[in-house]
Scaffold this motif. Structure first.
Motif, mmCIF file in Angstrom:
data_model
loop_
_atom_site.group_PDB
_atom_site.id
_atom_site.type_symbol
_atom_site.label_atom_id
_atom_site.label_comp_id
_atom_site.label_asym_id
_atom_site.label_seq_id
_atom_site.Cartn_x
_atom_site.Cartn_y
_atom_site.Cartn_z
ATOM 1 N N LYS A 19 0.827 -1.200 0.000
ATOM 2 C CA LYS A 19 0.000 0.000 0.000
ATOM 3 C C LYS A 19 0.870 1.263 0.000
ATOM 4 C CE LYS A 19 -3.933 1.999 2.538
ATOM 5 N NZ LYS A 19 -3.376 3.276 2.996
ATOM 6 N N SER A 20 1.912 1.268 0.831
ATOM 7 C CA SER A 20 2.808 2.430 0.890
ATOM 8 C C SER A 20 3.536 2.641 -0.428
ATOM 9 C CB SER A 20 3.820 2.249 2.023
ATOM 10 O OG SER A 20 3.194 2.276 3.279
ATOM 11 N N ILE A 21 3.966 1.536 -1.042
ATOM 12 C CA ILE A 21 4.681 1.642 -2.316
ATOM 13 C C ILE A 21 3.782 2.254 -3.385
ATOM 14 C CG2 ILE A 21 5.646 0.260 -4.210
ATOM 15 C CD1 ILE A 21 6.715 -1.648 -1.981
ATOM 16 N N ARG A 22 2.514 1.811 -3.415
ATOM 17 C CA ARG A 22 1.573 2.351 -4.406
ATOM 18 C C ARG A 22 1.274 3.818 -4.139
ATOM 19 N NH1 ARG A 22 -1.184 -2.425 -3.236
ATOM 20 N NH2 ARG A 22 -2.729 -1.222 -2.054
ATOM 21 N N GLU A 23 0.913 4.122 -2.901
ATOM 22 C CA GLU A 23 0.447 5.477 -2.589
ATOM 23 C C GLU A 23 1.570 6.505 -2.628
ATOM 24 O OE1 GLU A 23 -1.597 5.222 1.123
ATOM 25 O OE2 GLU A 23 -3.354 4.223 0.250
ATOM 26 N N ASP A 24 2.769 6.099 -2.205
ATOM 27 C CA ASP A 24 3.893 7.037 -2.167
ATOM 28 C C ASP A 24 4.782 6.936 -3.402
ATOM 29 O OD1 ASP A 24 2.977 7.797 0.320
ATOM 30 O OD2 ASP A 24 4.269 6.389 1.392
ATOM 31 N N ARG A 25 4.402 6.051 -4.327
ATOM 32 C CA ARG A 25 5.137 5.873 -5.584
ATOM 33 C C ARG A 25 6.634 5.637 -5.330
ATOM 34 N NH1 ARG A 25 2.302 10.430 -9.566
ATOM 35 N NH2 ARG A 25 0.160 9.645 -9.300
ATOM 36 N N ILE A 26 6.903 4.673 -4.468
ATOM 37 C CA ILE A 26 8.276 4.344 -4.093
ATOM 38 C C ILE A 26 8.907 3.479 -5.181
ATOM 39 C CG2 ILE A 26 9.728 3.172 -2.396
ATOM 40 C CD1 ILE A 26 7.517 3.784 -0.322
ATOM 41 N N ASP A 27 10.102 3.821 -5.572
ATOM 42 C CA ASP A 27 10.830 3.053 -6.582
ATOM 43 C C ASP A 27 11.466 1.836 -5.915
ATOM 44 O OD1 ASP A 27 12.331 2.053 -8.644
ATOM 45 O OD2 ASP A 27 13.748 3.735 -8.740
#
Length: 229
Positions: A19-27
């Motif tokens: 969820k964090s990767i999607r919402e914060d657009r983490i590479d």
């Protein structure tokens, strides 16, 4: 680099990371992952191989590059060398930064069953009957549960730069108490986390029920949060 545990315990953690990767657009294109263990004799394409489990529960939800995620080799020729191969692979990648761990009802971490050497490296291990019973829910019948595995050793786990131990539910309470408050002993392999300088333990109230010093742990946590404000 992430050290990846399997089983039901870390699923909520992986979901929160996704969820964090999607919402914060983490590479995450350069993130590498190393699984703790694999069943011996189970081909990678089997739905309950840890290669398949890691793909379903970690690689795909987090959007990791599957070529950067590894599991110990549980099949093929020269299987007795698979442990050394995996140790070399971890070292070549620079070592694990954060190792996610669960703990079994008998105190095992990874598949290091009671009696495992505290200095052990990745190797083939026989599974305890309690572990096979606990894992039978993932198979069609108890007879299908493998009898052996290849697992990172306790010494391997301790070389990670940080450990995060997760435990939820009343059935983990005794193992958690023994691991955190008992002596460091091969009888409770999870107790090795007491020897690590950077170990974080995340448990729910049911898993904490047998802790003798739970009031102090709550006080210490609240004090730390107050200091950060």
């Amino acid at each position: 680099m992430l050290g990846l545990a399997t089983g039901s315990t870390p699923l909520s953690t992986y979901a929160a990371l996704a969820k964090s990767i999607r919402e914060d657009r983490i590479d995450v294109s350069r993130v590498k992952g190393f699984a703790l263990d694999e069943y011996l004799g189970v081909p990678p394409h089997h739905p309950e191989s840890y290669r398949s489990v890691i793909t379903r529960e970690v690689v795909e939800p987090l959007g990791l590059n599957p070529d950067h995620v590894f599991t110990p080799r549980g099949t093929g020729s020269g299987i007795t060398r698979a442990g050394e191969e995996y140790e070399a692979l971890i070292a070549e990648a620079g070592g694990v930064d954060i190792q996610i761990l669960g703990i079994g009802s008998n105190g095992h971490v990874g598949f290091n069953e009671p009696g495992s050497s505290l200095a052990s490296s990745t190797r083939i291990k026989a599974l305890a009957e309690q572990t096979r019973k606990d894992n039978a829910r993932f198979f069609n019948s108890p007879e299908e549960v493998p009898t052996h595995c290849i697992t990172q050793g306790l010494g391997t786990i301790l070389r990670a730069r940080q450990l995060v131990l997760l435990a939820f539910g009343a059935n983990k309470a005794q193992a958690v108490a023994a691991a955190l408050e008992g002596p460091v002993s091969s009888t409770i392999p999870g107790s090795v986390i007491q020897q690590h300088a950077r170990a974080t333990v995340i448990i729910d109230e049911e898993a904490a029920a047998a802790l003798a010093h739970s009031d102090y742990y709550r006080h210490a946590r609240q004090s730390a949060m107050d200091l950060m404000q």
